[in-house]
Motif scaffolding. Structure first.
Motif, mmCIF file in Angstrom:
data_model
loop_
_atom_site.group_PDB
_atom_site.id
_atom_site.type_symbol
_atom_site.label_atom_id
_atom_site.label_comp_id
_atom_site.label_asym_id
_atom_site.label_seq_id
_atom_site.Cartn_x
_atom_site.Cartn_y
_atom_site.Cartn_z
ATOM 1 N N ARG A 1 1.061 -1.499 0.005
ATOM 2 C CA ARG A 1 0.355 -0.130 -0.165
ATOM 3 C C ARG A 1 0.604 1.369 -0.129
ATOM 4 O O ARG A 1 0.519 2.090 0.335
ATOM 5 C CB ARG A 1 -1.039 0.286 1.015
ATOM 6 C CG ARG A 1 -0.063 -0.228 2.028
ATOM 7 C CD ARG A 1 -1.505 -0.589 3.693
ATOM 8 N NE ARG A 1 -1.219 -0.606 4.785
ATOM 9 C CZ ARG A 1 -0.748 -0.234 5.012
ATOM 10 N NH1 ARG A 1 -0.024 1.198 5.425
ATOM 11 N NH2 ARG A 1 0.393 -0.804 6.893
ATOM 12 N N LEU A 2 2.174 1.223 -0.488
ATOM 13 C CA LEU A 2 2.829 2.490 -1.007
ATOM 14 C C LEU A 2 2.255 3.933 -1.479
ATOM 15 O O LEU A 2 0.829 3.663 -2.352
ATOM 16 C CB LEU A 2 3.893 2.411 -2.496
ATOM 17 C CG LEU A 2 4.476 1.123 -1.815
ATOM 18 C CD1 LEU A 2 5.295 0.737 -2.882
ATOM 19 C CD2 LEU A 2 5.471 1.262 -0.040
ATOM 20 N N PRO A 3 2.636 4.689 -1.597
ATOM 21 C CA PRO A 3 1.614 5.849 -1.176
ATOM 22 C C PRO A 3 1.132 6.178 -2.412
ATOM 23 O O PRO A 3 0.084 6.536 -3.279
ATOM 24 C CB PRO A 3 2.555 7.306 -0.940
ATOM 25 C CG PRO A 3 3.392 6.550 0.205
ATOM 26 C CD PRO A 3 3.414 5.202 -0.262
ATOM 27 N N HIS A 4 2.358 5.831 -3.440
ATOM 28 C CA HIS A 4 2.431 6.149 -5.458
ATOM 29 C C HIS A 4 1.257 5.129 -5.635
ATOM 30 O O HIS A 4 0.644 5.243 -7.212
ATOM 31 C CB HIS A 4 2.816 6.277 -6.129
ATOM 32 C CG HIS A 4 4.075 4.994 -6.217
ATOM 33 N ND1 HIS A 4 5.002 3.764 -5.100
ATOM 34 C CD2 HIS A 4 4.513 4.358 -7.163
ATOM 35 C CE1 HIS A 4 5.173 2.834 -5.883
ATOM 36 N NE2 HIS A 4 5.228 3.066 -6.722
ATOM 37 N N MET A 5 0.968 4.280 -5.299
ATOM 38 C CA MET A 5 0.038 3.145 -5.592
ATOM 39 C C MET A 5 -1.796 3.981 -5.703
ATOM 40 O O MET A 5 -2.002 4.659 -4.921
ATOM 41 C CB MET A 5 -0.018 1.631 -4.974
ATOM 42 C CG MET A 5 1.408 1.207 -4.846
ATOM 43 S SD MET A 5 0.819 0.151 -3.286
ATOM 44 C CE MET A 5 0.006 -1.277 -4.018
#
Length: 480
Positions: free
Chosen positions: A347-351
């Motif tokens: 769930r990385l921010p750039h996803m």
């Protein structure tokens, strides 16, 4: 989370009109004032005043390729015998005689517009003082050849009062954010004057000092929440009047279809804003705010987190034998498999967070399988499992299926979220994280390119209503 520093940076770097452009605007307006004063134009000029976003301090930076604009009122005394159209036609003719403006001016219903090579536009509108009645000001409708009552100064004062109640210019900042949201989404219609009035209507005198306007994200959440409540209570297009000029019906800018769409979109974005604000995990909150405002929100932090997953993974095993000789996340995966993935890796921010509403009730199972191919539509080599270590240059054919291993009916479609991570992908500007359609029903092809651990997920969307019915677990692709 509020992410106050990220909001301040986003406003300063992306949303607000930068100082250079603002100085250009101020300089151009001063030049226009001087030019109008020197015209051979019958009306006696009483003064000038800013109008619209420029006056309200809610002007925003335009999207790339678009000009920004400002409104300038020219207050004049009435000319005996002149009709409404004459004020604009004569101003247009007189300005057209000046070499500096001859090729820049256009004529519209209520103003002349001076265009500066696609960079900025300035609307100059005559406003007639006390033509028939004391303390009554009128603008000119050239198309209909009628005078229309106007009260721009009191309207600006009304907005200044709203901003003062909220404190710290939070009302103005939240208004800019929502204008930016409108401009980047391009999926609802609401002119700036109407949007500003609707937001101003959500601020009450008893809100002075309230915690619901404590900072920018809180003000944004409060204004959009109250606006959504009001819109949901009005399923049929309501009448929205200028708060300082009862005769002016601002909601005439909508038809029923545009209103219904605006109502639906505000409800959607209200949910996204509440979700991002209430999220306690910082990285997840960044991703959710990006769903609202796009990838420019917290862009630097997002790129940094995405490109340093190896550092995060190695840090978790620092001092242990597991980390010995491991140079990055791929090396750790080779040693210990899935346990190497750092906390929050999926769930990385750039996803990009899902933009579809989740259907109520039971979600459908979505599985992703994969096969290694020599090239796209080349020769099939073998099936592969998630986190299998592979060499670059080959292709993977992903397929989505239900819990029985069968394709879904044609009433559904699959959107694929493809996410790259780590330094190599960042250097190539290829972190991705967005959604892509199927290349053919239930199929997605991807080339193995960058060393790192990457992800592919399948999202099942019902065609009839664009509702999300289910999503797969991440399929991890490890490239040596």
């Amino acid at each position: 989370m509020k992410l106050l520093q990220d909001f301040n940076a986003f406003l300063n770097e992306t949303v607000n009109l930068n100082s250079t452009r603002f100085d250009q605007l101020e300089s151009s307006i001063e030049s226009i004032k001087s030019a109008v004063r020197g015209l051979d134009w019958k009306p006696t000029i009483v003064g000038f005043a800013a109008q619209g976003s420029w006056a309200h301090k809610t002007i925003i930076k335009p999207l790339p390729g678009d000009p920004f604009d400002a409104d300038l009122l020219v207050y004049v005394k009435p000319v005996v015998g002149w009709e409404a159209k004459d004020y604009i036609n004569e101003l247009y003719a007189a300005m057209g005689k000046l070499g500096l403006y001859k090729d820049k001016i256009r004529r519209y219903s209520h103003c002349i517009t001076i265009e500066y090579a696609g960079e900025r536009k300035i609307d100059v509108a005559p406003c007639i003082k006390e033509r028939l009645q004391a303390d009554v000001w009128e603008v000119c409708n050239r198309d209909a050849n009628v005078f229309e009552k106007s009260n721009p100064l009191d309207y600006t004062d009304w907005l200044i009062q709203r901003n003062s109640i909220c404190g710290s210019n939070n009302f103005r900042k939240a208004t800019r954010l929502l204008k930016y949201l409108r401009d980047i989404k391009t999926n609802f219609t609401c002119p700036s004057f109407l949007l500003t009035t609707l937001l101003g209507m959500q601020v009450n005198t008893w809100d002075q000092g309230a915690t619901s306007f404590a900072d920018v994200p809180t003000t944004l959440k409060t204004l959009v929440g109250r606006l959504d409540d009001w819109l949901q209570a009005n399923p049929i297009r309501p009448t929205v009047r200028n708060p300082v000029l009862f005769e002016e019906i601002q909601s005439a800018a909508w038809d029923d279809t545009k209103y219904s769409n605006f109502r639906a979109k505000i409800n959607l974005y209200r949910g996204w804003i509440d979700d991002a604000y209430d999220e306690s995990d910082k990285e997840e909150s960044i991703g959710k705010w990006q769903r609202v405002f796009g990838e420019d929100f917290a862009a630097q932090a997002t790129s940094e987190i995405a490109s340093t997953v190896s550092k995060a993974a190695l840090s978790a095993f620092r001092g242990s034998a597991i980390a010995d000789g491991a140079v990055d996340l791929v090396a750790l995966v080779k040693k210990i498999g899935r346990a190497a993935l750092p906390h929050g890796f999926d769930r990385l921010p750039h996803m990009r967070r899902p933009r579809w509403r989740a259907a109520t009730g039971t979600q459908l199972t979505v599985n992703v399988g994969a096969q290694l191919w020599t090239s796209r539509y080349g020769q099939r080599i073998r099936p592969i499992a998630s986190l299998s270590l592979m060499q670059p240059g080959y292709w993977i054919r992903f397929n989505a299926s239900n819990n029985l291993g069968l394709p879904f009916p044609d009433t559904y479609k699959i959107h694929w979220r493809v996410t790259n991570t780590d330094e190599v992908a960042r250097r190539e500007n290829a972190l991705r994280g967005d959604y892509y359609p199927s290349d053919e029903p239930w199929i997605r092809w991807e080339r193995l390119s960058y060393r790192g651990v990457h992800m592919v997920e399948a999202f099942l969307v019902r065609r009839a209503d664009e509702m999300l019915l289910g999503k797969s677990d991440p399929f991890y692709v490890a490239i040596e």
